[in-house]
Design an enzyme around this catalytic site. Sequence first.
Site, mmCIF file in Angstrom:
data_model
loop_
_atom_site.group_PDB
_atom_site.id
_atom_site.type_symbol
_atom_site.label_atom_id
_atom_site.label_comp_id
_atom_site.label_asym_id
_atom_site.label_seq_id
_atom_site.Cartn_x
_atom_site.Cartn_y
_atom_site.Cartn_z
ATOM 1 N N ALA A 155 49.569 -3.536 -43.093
ATOM 2 C CA ALA A 155 49.446 -2.107 -42.826
ATOM 3 C C ALA A 155 49.577 -1.300 -44.111
ATOM 4 C CB ALA A 155 50.508 -1.673 -41.814
ATOM 5 N N TYR A 156 50.598 -1.601 -44.904
ATOM 6 C CA TYR A 156 50.811 -0.887 -46.157
ATOM 7 C C TYR A 156 49.662 -1.145 -47.122
ATOM 8 C CZ TYR A 156 53.162 0.730 -50.404
ATOM 9 O OH TYR A 156 53.486 1.390 -51.568
#
Length: 249
Positions: A155-156
């Site tokens: 996600a990051y």
Amino acid sequence: MNNYDFQGRRAVVTGGANGIGAEVTARLVASGAKVAIWDMDISAPEARIAALESANCLSIQTDVSDLESVANAFAQTEAQLGGVDILINCAGIAGPTSTLAEYPVDIWRKIQAVNLDGTFHCCKVVTPAMMARNYGRIVNVASIAGKEGNPNASAYSASKAAVIALTKSLGKELAAHDIAVNCVTPATAKTRILDQVSQEFIDYMLSKIPRGRFVTVEEIAHMILWMASADNSFTTGAVFDLSGGRATY
């Protein structure tokens, strides 16, 4: 340390109450700028931010993932500072370390909302006024994770890769104006964002840096201040590496 003249400039620093944003804010104020901090939590700023005079630095509680909140912050900033010449997008969250298959969907969406949508919202709100004045400097804080991808941090990594692409696109859009849009891709720095990940993951990230240490917030701020200065009069849509040798492109 190189010094830049920011006399008469008005800046917004998202996530400016702590970490990288706080260092950038303090250096901008010391260089003559007036700064508006847009931060989700303005109740517990770092000591150096709390010590700044309100005439030079104001704090506005802002949720960058919410366009209405950003628009309200911009209106307050325009009213109190008279405009925005510089935007530094530092606000961001890391999220937990987890395989993609097990990654919670709600947290995935939250990370995109803060890291990517937040950068989009802030750029969307400030760029029309910058275009009208034919001047602006925008610096987006991405990450080496956006260039290389960290395992168990999909996600990051995805959000920061998107920030890099957004920067390149917007830099081309605004190239006909005296508006520079660039981003920086630091390796890990010792800030509060590390509280969100495991020690095993921190050790992994350190092992990937040929310099053998984490980047400091001071080193990141040095580069950002040049990127935000009038001296940066030609480069736009660029990615500045601060990975300690980790980046392979």
